[in-house]
Design an enzyme around this catalytic site. Sequence first.
Site, PDB file in Angstrom:
ATOM      1  N   GLY A 296      -0.186   4.791  -0.243  1.00  5.50           N
ATOM      2  CA  GLY A 296      -0.479   5.455   0.162  1.00  5.50           C
ATOM      3  C   GLY A 296      -1.752   6.372  -1.027  1.00  5.50           C
ATOM      4  O   GLY A 296      -2.055   5.530  -2.049  1.00  5.50           O
TER       5      GLY A 296
ATOM      6  N   SER B 140       1.004  -1.430   0.291  1.00  7.89           N
ATOM      7  CA  SER B 140       0.226   0.167   0.072  1.00  7.89           C
ATOM      8  C   SER B 140       0.783   0.607  -0.025  1.00  7.89           C
ATOM      9  O   SER B 140       1.845   1.321   1.047  1.00  7.89           O
ATOM     10  CB  SER B 140      -1.152   0.228   1.311  1.00  7.89           C
ATOM     11  OG  SER B 140       0.192  -0.414   2.284  1.00  7.89           O
TER      12      SER B 140
ATOM     13  N   GLY C 275      -2.206   4.116  -4.449  1.00  9.20           N
ATOM     14  CA  GLY C 275      -2.434   2.876  -4.050  1.00  9.20           C
ATOM     15  C   GLY C 275      -1.994   1.741  -4.114  1.00  9.20           C
ATOM     16  O   GLY C 275      -1.024   1.871  -3.113  1.00  9.20           O
TER      17      GLY C 275
ATOM     18  N   GLY D 166      -5.633   0.257   5.769  1.00 18.50           N
ATOM     19  CA  GLY D 166      -5.011  -0.765   5.414  1.00 18.50           C
ATOM     20  C   GLY D 166      -5.496  -2.200   6.517  1.00 18.50           C
ATOM     21  O   GLY D 166      -5.026  -3.223   5.927  1.00 18.50           O
ATOM     22  N   ASP D 167      -6.134  -2.229   7.286  1.00 20.80           N
ATOM     23  CA  ASP D 167      -6.897  -3.080   8.313  1.00 20.80           C
ATOM     24  C   ASP D 167      -8.172  -3.211   7.230  1.00 20.80           C
ATOM     25  O   ASP D 167      -8.188  -4.606   6.512  1.00 20.80           O
ATOM     26  CB  ASP D 167      -7.580  -2.989   9.687  1.00 20.80           C
ATOM     27  CG  ASP D 167      -6.013  -2.705   9.705  1.00 20.80           C
ATOM     28  OD1 ASP D 167      -5.407  -2.992   9.748  1.00 20.80           O
ATOM     29  OD2 ASP D 167      -5.776  -2.085  11.231  1.00 20.80           O
TER      30      ASP D 167
END
Length: 313
Positions: free
Chosen positions: A221, A219, A224, A250-251
Site C-alpha cells: 500500500g 505490495s 510501496g 496491483g495489476d
Amino acid sequence: MILTVTLNVALDVTYTVDRLVPHSTHRVTAVAQRAGGKGVNVARVLHALGEPVVATGLAGGPTGARVRELLTADGIAEAFAPVAADARRTVVVGDGEDATGFWEPGPVVTPDEWQAFTAHFSGLLPGVRLVVLSGSLPAGVPEAAYAELVALAHAAGADTILDADGAPLRHGLSAAPNLVKPNAYELRALTGLSAADPATAAQAVAAVRDLGARDIVASLGAGGLAAATADGRWRARLPHPLTGNPTGAGDACVAALARAHVHGLPWPQRLREAVAVSAAAVAVPYAGAFDPAVYRDLHPQIEITPWATPAAG
C-alpha cells in the site's frame, strides 16, 4: 511474447459518484464497461506499454462473449477457452478518493472443461517467454490449478509470475514460480506475520521465498514495494501518498514487473517501473489503464533503498 491467464474473467462495470455514502442513494455521473479480471487488466497495461501480449483463460456465456468482443475492439489479442456457464461481472464504485468493489462469484467449471483448458494452454506456450497467472479461481477449478499451469509453462521453457491469494497461491508456490506478488493481506495469510512495520514485513517476505517463490515483490500500500530476490533486497516507494482509485494498481504493478522481466532490467529499475506504473494507475478511474503523464512525473521521484536481510529466528 507474454501470455496472461485469467481463469475467472469478468465484465467490469465502474460507476463514478461524487461521494460514496453507505445506505444511501447515489446519482452516477459516469459509467464505464470493460473486459476485466486481474490477468486481463495486466494484458491491458502491457498492451498500453507496447508489449506483445495475448490474454487467455476461461470465458463462458453471453458475458464471456462480451468480454472477448471488448478485448478485440481494444486491439488486445485474446485466446480464451469457452465454458458453458456465464462469466461474472464486477462493479466498482469510485468517488475520486477511493473505490468500493462488488465481485460476483463466477461460473462453475466442469472437470472436462478444466482438462480441455490445460490442453488449450499448453498449445499456446510455444514462443511465449513469460506467463502471468492472476486472480481468483471459479468454482470447479482445482485449488492446485496454478501449480499445474506453472509446471506446464516451465516445461515449455517459459518463466512465470503468480498473483493470487489463499489456497491457489499456496499451492502455486510449490511449483516455484519465478516471481510472486502478494499484498500485505496475502502476506499475513501466508505467514502469520504483519507487514505493518519494516521488520516484520521483511520476515514475511523472506518466509514466502522459503515457501517456494524464486523472487517476491510484495505490495504494501502506502509503504510501496518490498522485494526479496536472488540479486538482493530493496524497498521502493513514492515520497508522498496518492489519492484516487487503487482498484487496478496491483495489476498495473504486475504488468510493469512482467515487462521489466522479459527485458532483463536490473531489479532496482524493475521496482522503479512497477511503482511508477502502479501509481499512475491510481490516477485512472478504472482498472487496466494508467496515466502516462503521471507515470512520467512520478518516475524520477521514486525512492529505492536496500533492505537488510532479517536476522534468523
